[in-house]
Write an enzyme that holds these catalytic residues in place. Structure first.
Site, PDB file in Angstrom:
ATOM      1  N   GLU A  33       0.868  -1.172   0.000  1.00 40.79           N
ATOM      2  CA  GLU A  33       0.000   0.000   0.000  1.00 40.79           C
ATOM      3  C   GLU A  33       0.914   1.234   0.000  1.00 40.79           C
ATOM      4  O   GLU A  33       1.813   1.323   0.842  1.00 40.79           O
ATOM      5  CB  GLU A  33      -0.891   0.005   1.238  1.00 40.79           C
ATOM      6  CG  GLU A  33      -1.829  -1.189   1.315  1.00 40.79           C
ATOM      7  CD  GLU A  33      -2.544  -1.269   2.659  1.00 40.79           C
ATOM      8  OE1 GLU A  33      -3.406  -0.401   2.916  1.00 40.79           O
ATOM      9  OE2 GLU A  33      -2.222  -2.174   3.444  1.00 40.79           O
ATOM     10  N   ARG A 258       5.139 -12.648   9.892  1.00 43.65           N
ATOM     11  CA  ARG A 258       5.855 -11.420   9.548  1.00 43.65           C
ATOM     12  C   ARG A 258       7.149 -11.336  10.354  1.00 43.65           C
ATOM     13  O   ARG A 258       7.317 -12.025  11.354  1.00 43.65           O
ATOM     14  CB  ARG A 258       4.970 -10.205   9.813  1.00 43.65           C
ATOM     15  CG  ARG A 258       4.694  -9.961  11.272  1.00 43.65           C
ATOM     16  CD  ARG A 258       3.570  -8.945  11.476  1.00 43.65           C
ATOM     17  NE  ARG A 258       3.814  -7.724  10.728  1.00 43.65           N
ATOM     18  CZ  ARG A 258       2.882  -6.788  10.540  1.00 43.65           C
ATOM     19  NH1 ARG A 258       1.658  -6.970  11.026  1.00 43.65           N
ATOM     20  NH2 ARG A 258       3.171  -5.692   9.885  1.00 43.65           N
ATOM     21  N   LYS A 268       3.912   0.304  10.698  1.00 44.19           N
ATOM     22  CA  LYS A 268       3.889   1.516   9.874  1.00 44.19           C
ATOM     23  C   LYS A 268       3.370   2.709  10.676  1.00 44.19           C
ATOM     24  O   LYS A 268       3.850   3.831  10.530  1.00 44.19           O
ATOM     25  CB  LYS A 268       3.027   1.273   8.634  1.00 44.19           C
ATOM     26  CG  LYS A 268       3.305   2.217   7.486  1.00 44.19           C
ATOM     27  CD  LYS A 268       2.515   1.847   6.250  1.00 44.19           C
ATOM     28  CE  LYS A 268       3.051   0.626   5.563  1.00 44.19           C
ATOM     29  NZ  LYS A 268       2.358   0.341   4.287  1.00 44.19           N
TER      30      LYS A 268
END
Length: 559
Positions: A33, A258, A268
């Site tokens: 994104e 992850r 983020k």
């Protein structure tokens, strides 16, 4: 490109290829994104997706999932493209955007409305949350759930035309409000946002949710293996539901854990806070775990790819020690970085018996790991600089470097002995007076006498003055995500994560060093010419990593 280490995802792909599934093709994608900079966690996904495609003769798409115009910017798109290329991967002509598919996604949404599988809902975001229920209680159906197909088609078309304000209506999938999986309780497919999109401009005022756009984008591109992180495992039934209802090509979604890395954060949202609130100097601050920050600091793409290969792929999350990443960086730089001499905290040394005005050029090895790297000439003169830490007036027992009356070796040069110490009015040592033995040129004594220390040095009249930035871990806590009650993760920021040294002295061979060039400063660590602040005549060097191998110590401790 590095060979992929075997893991459960690779095994699934290999079995599919062997069985001829999808015609034996492997098509993956990396779908960021564009609402922030990529970090080392993304590198793990990039290496996995591009690596699998390369290994099995397929290809990997780069696709921007740009479905939220309020948070997305062209700056992030450009940085992501630069980062993936820098890591060494290429997507050819397969650069895609979810916004490329907005018309098709809208068309499919209309199809789901006509099938009675989607409806326009007037509940607010807060009311939708209230109606959704909990993990132990089923949700309640929206009072708008049973609108007619005709009414839903009319309202959805008017939503697209911009007749309704933000937040007043959504399009929701009609699935099961009693589902044990909350993601299946009539999830939102579209929301109203009167926002300009960085690619489509003002064409749209309704935008698809990620969960709706993701699977269909994969399908349009013919992705065979859609590899996601574990937080999407509970979303997989929804991914499958949309594809099955639309009866389109169905990729296989596979999840993996992850990356979590010690002494930093990879959220983020938290990285954005560090940038916006001034804890760091931008996304490319060399202390940041972003690829832009690591590139500026001097990390090599080879080292990062090697690190991603070493940590492996699993389903269970774990905290990877930063020492392993540093080990991979150090391992690669040891092979490729030229050796030079630099003095970071200079102490002046005058060699009293060296002839006044005389200069010599001594041979120095560029890289002992690379026989083809050759040698260079370093100037030697009467006045030198050594590190302040390499001298003690009253040394303890285990200190073998320079001290009054003691002899040491200067790298590539001569033995010197300290004869006298000069101090300023505050009692600080400012200058040493030494003598040298001309017979020891090259570093060995003809009479066989030995010294216990070899020091690096720089000739004072030839030295380049530079700024050097010493970087350390951004957080003092191993896991800054483990926040104690009443604290914020920023409370664990390391106050010594950056030390700036202004008057360092470097050997003259570095005067032509270009931004991004990497070197080993002998005995000190690996350093890189800063790509932002370094200018001709005013060089700035970033410490990439020290020579001290913490990872090796950790491994030794385990054994």
């Amino acid at each position: 490109m590095e060979v992929q280490v075997s893991n459960f995802i690779r095994n699934i792909v290999a079995e599919d290829v062997a069985a001829g599934k999808h015609g034996g093709k492997v098509i993956t994608r990396f779908p960021p994104e564009p609402n922030g900079y990529l970090h080392i966690g993304h590198a793990k996904s990039i290496c996995l997706n591009f690596g699998l495609a390369a290994e099995f003769g397929g290809y990997c798409n780069l696709r921007f999932d740009d479905t939220n115009p309020t948070k997305e910017e062209q700056e992030y798109v450009d940085s992501i493209i630069e980062d993936v290329r820098w890591l060494g991967f290429d997507w050819g002509d397969r650069l895609y955007y979810a916004s490329d598919y907005f018309d098709k996604l809208y068309e499919w949404a209309v199809q789901l409305i006509k099938m009675g599988k989607a409806y326009v809902c007037d509940l607010t975001a807060e009311e939708i949350r209230e109606y959704r229920g909990t993990l132990t209680e089923p949700g309640k159906e929206s009072p708008y759930r049973n609108r007619s197909v005709e009414e839903n088609l009319d309202l959805f078309e008017r939503m697209r035309k911009g007749e309704f304000p933000d937040g007043s209506k959504t399009l929701r999938a009609k699935i099961d409000m009693a589902s044990g999986n909350i993601n299946m309780r009539d999830p939102v497919m579209y929301r109203i946002k009167h926002e300009k999109h960085h690619r489509t401009g003002d064409k749209w005022c309704i935008y698809p949710m990620y969960d709706y756009a993701h699977g269909q984008s994969d399908s349009i591109e013919g992705v065979t293996h859609s590899i996601c992180t574990m937080e999407y495992e509970d979303h997989r039934p929804l991914y499958d539901w949309f594809l099955d209802q639309l009866n389109v090509f169905h990729p296989q979604q596979i999840e993996f854990a992850r990356l979590n890395l010690s002494h930093t954060v990879l959220s983020k949202r938290r990285l954005l806070k560090l940038v916006n609130e001034g804890y760091v100097k931008g996304w490319n601050d060399p202390r940041m775990p972003t690829l832009a920050g690591m590139r500026r600091r001097g990390y090599t793409p080879d080292a990062i790819r090697n690190f991603c290969n070493r940590i492996g792929i699993a389903k269970k999350e774990s905290l990877v020690d930063m020492g392993l990443l540093e080990y991979c960086v150090r391992e690669h730089l040891n092979k490729v970085a030229p050796r030079v001499m630099a003095v970071l905290r200079p102490l002046k040394v005058v060699i009293d018996n060296y002839p006044e005005g005389q200069e010599e050029l001594l041979d120095a090895i560029n890289n002992p790991e690379d026989p083809n790297a050759g040698t260079r000439k370093v100037p030697f003169s009467k006045v030198l600089y050594i590190e302040k830490d390499d001298f003690m007036e009253t040394p303890p027992k285990q200190f073998f470097r320079l001290a009054p009356g003691r002899e040491v070796r200067l790298r590539y040069a001569y033995f010197i002995k300290c004869e006298n110490v000069v101090k300023d009015e505050n009692g600080e040592i400012v200058e040493l007076h030494c003598t040298y033995d001309p017979a020891t040129r090259g570093g060995d004594a003809p009479d066989g006498r030995k010294v216990k220390a070899t020091l690096h040095w720089v000739s004072a009249p030839h030295a380049i003055e530079a700024e050097v930035r010493l970087y350390d871990y951004l957080f003092i806590k191993k896991n800054p995500n483990d926040v104690e009650e009443g604290k914020d993760f920023t409370d664990y920021i390391n106050p010594k994560s950056l030390e700036v040294l202004k008057s360092c002295r470097l050997e003259p061979s570095l005067k032509d060093a270009k931004p991004g060039d990497r070197f080993q400063f002998e005995r000190l660590g690996y350093f890189c010419v800063d790509t932002v602040d370094s200018t001709p005549g005013k060089p700035v060097f970033n410490r990439i990593v020290t020579l001290k191998d913490e990872w090796a110590k950790i491994q030794k401790g385990k054994k």
